[in-house]
Design an enzyme around this catalytic site. Structure first.
Site, PDB file in Angstrom:
ATOM      1  N   CYS A  64       0.832  -1.215   0.000  1.00 50.15           N
ATOM      2  CA  CYS A  64       0.000   0.000   0.000  1.00 50.15           C
ATOM      3  C   CYS A  64       0.863   1.261   0.000  1.00 50.15           C
ATOM      4  O   CYS A  64       1.455   1.612   1.026  1.00 50.15           O
ATOM      5  CB  CYS A  64      -0.931  -0.021   1.208  1.00 50.15           C
ATOM      6  SG  CYS A  64      -1.979   1.445   1.301  1.00 50.15           S
ATOM      7  N   CYS A  96      -0.574   4.150   2.166  1.00 51.69           N
ATOM      8  CA  CYS A  96      -0.405   3.924   3.612  1.00 51.69           C
ATOM      9  C   CYS A  96       1.051   4.150   4.021  1.00 51.69           C
ATOM     10  O   CYS A  96       1.328   4.780   5.045  1.00 51.69           O
ATOM     11  CB  CYS A  96      -0.767   2.490   4.000  1.00 51.69           C
ATOM     12  SG  CYS A  96      -2.210   1.814   3.186  1.00 51.69           S
ATOM     13  N   ASP A  97       1.997   3.623   3.245  1.00 52.32           N
ATOM     14  CA  ASP A  97       3.398   3.548   3.702  1.00 52.32           C
ATOM     15  C   ASP A  97       4.385   4.428   2.932  1.00 52.32           C
ATOM     16  O   ASP A  97       5.535   4.564   3.349  1.00 52.32           O
ATOM     17  CB  ASP A  97       3.881   2.083   3.623  1.00 52.32           C
ATOM     18  CG  ASP A  97       3.041   1.169   4.512  1.00 52.32           C
ATOM     19  OD1 ASP A  97       2.571   1.650   5.561  1.00 52.32           O
ATOM     20  OD2 ASP A  97       2.847  -0.001   4.154  1.00 52.32           O
TER      21      ASP A  97
END
Ligand code: FAD
Ligand code: NAP
Length: 314
Positions: A135, A138-139
């Site tokens: 992701c 997300c990261d």
């Protein structure tokens, strides 16, 4: 507890749309079972530009944010549980959840979508969440100003490589073939992005690092040449597996017909081989794997479920 008119399993675009149409269409007792945050896999997307009427830069999260509230307005209930199994006895379905609870329903709409597939290189499990991710939204921020590798050659890999290129100093796009399976416009954008380096005809063999995280990857190209690339993060986007586990019965058989890829076989009305059971979105055969089509399936299945419940309950 009362018997549900309809149980919806999964709260992605398909499940949420089914929730909207069943409740607004007159079914009074409808619950959506979603194990996480409603919205589905699109909430991991950094940008969506092909949902009709939604223009400008918008993330998947932004797109999905209003959907649950819209359904709740018409009476959809939401239970945050992981559904383990759906069974059917006579005309009634039973929803078996991980928390040990069970619910009965006259009809079921499945929309459990799919989950990211593993690429299969050495170190993938060891470094997952510690340098290996599926992701970018997300990261990606953890790798601001750093060099990363993206694995895959589909729409997801290319779009997320473009997103990461805005945050990271360099993105190595590692793909096992020469050509990509992505929209021509996306391929063009990737090729025109200064800090994306294409590493084609190459397989990622290993991700390595130390206690602080990932330090590099070992790649082998088609001619058998093996080389190392120093990166701090690895993002894998190598496709998805169908989430059909809730259909597996105690004896190992599937509740309804599925194909060799594990996709649920449906007709154009989203009806499965079991009366009262519908399957929608990415988990069904020939799914276009788009938010718009998943939502469309949810609407079709909901209208069918309303007719089915009306016929059975009079
Ligand atoms: P999903 O979105 O997968 O939702 C399934 C839901 O079911 C999930 O919320 C999951 O938690 C839940 N669930 C699963 N199993 C259980 C269980 N046992 N119990 C309870 N809940 C369960 N499409 C586009 O149209 N445009 C794009 O730009 C685009 N970009 C994308 C970018 C990325 C990074 C990804 C991964 C996908 C993208 N897609 C895009 C594809 C799109 O996200 C999917 O086609 C769509 O989300 C499918 O919807 P769905 O409702 O079928 O399933
Ligand atoms: P995908 O289209 O299945 O692509 C997966 C990619 O990973 C392929 O390029 C494949 O290589 C590669 N791959 C598979 N296994 C591998 C392995 N073990 N090691 C290395 N590489 C591997 O998956 P996706 O990109 O996630 O897309 C899924 C669906 O969602 C598609 O239908 C896509 O169109 C859709 N989607 C649409 C949008 C959009 O509309 N904007 C955005 C994202 C996703 P090969 O090419 O050699 O097979």
């Amino acid at each position: 507890m009362s018997i549900l008119d309809c149980a919806i399993i999964g709260g992605g675009p398909a499940g949420l749309t089914a929730g909207l149409y069943t409740t607004r269409g007159g079914l009074e007792n409808v619950t959506m079972f979603e194990k996480g945050m409603p919205g589905g896999q699109i909430i991991n997307s950094s940008e969506i530009e092909n949902y009709p009427g939604v223009t400008g830069e918008i993330t998947g999260m932004d797109l999905m944010m209003p959907w649950p509230a819209q359904c709740q307005k018409f009476g959809l209930k939401h239970e945050m549980v992981n559904v383990l199994r759906i069974s059917k006895k006579g005309d009634l379905f039973t929803i078996h959840s991980e928390d040990g609870s069970t619910r009965e329903a006259h009809s079921v709409i499945l929309g459990t979508g799919s989950s990211p597939r593993k690429a299969g290189f050495t170190g993938e499990d060891k470094f997952f969440g510690k340098g290996v991710s599926t992701c970018a939204t997300c990261d990606g921020f953890f790798y601001k100003g750093k060099e990363v590798a993206v694995i895959g050659g589909g729409d997801t890999a290319l779009e997320e490589a473009l997103y990461l290129a805005k945050i990271c100093s360099k993105v190595y796009l590692v793909h096992r073939r020469e050509s990509f399976r992505s929209a021509p416009n996306t391929i063009k954008r990737v090729k025109n992005t200064r800090n994306i380096e294409l590493v084609l005809n190459s397989l990622l063999e290993e991700v390595y690092g130390d206690e602080s995280g990932v330090t590099g990857v070992r790649v082998k190209n088609k001619s058998g040449v093996v080389y190392n690339i120093g990166v701090s993060g690895v993002f894998t986007f190598v496709g998805n597996d169908v989430n059909n586990q809730t259909l597996i019965q105690e004896d190992g058989s599937f509740l309804c017909d599925i194909n060799k890829q594990g996709q649920v076989i449906v007709d154009i009305s989203m009806r499965t081989s079991v009366p009262g059971l519908f399957a929608t979105g990415d988990m069904r055969i020939a799914a276009p794997k788009q938010v718009i089509s998943a939502a469309g399936d949810g609407a079709v299945a909901a209208l069918q479920a309303i007719s089915y419940v009306d016929e059975h309950l009079g």
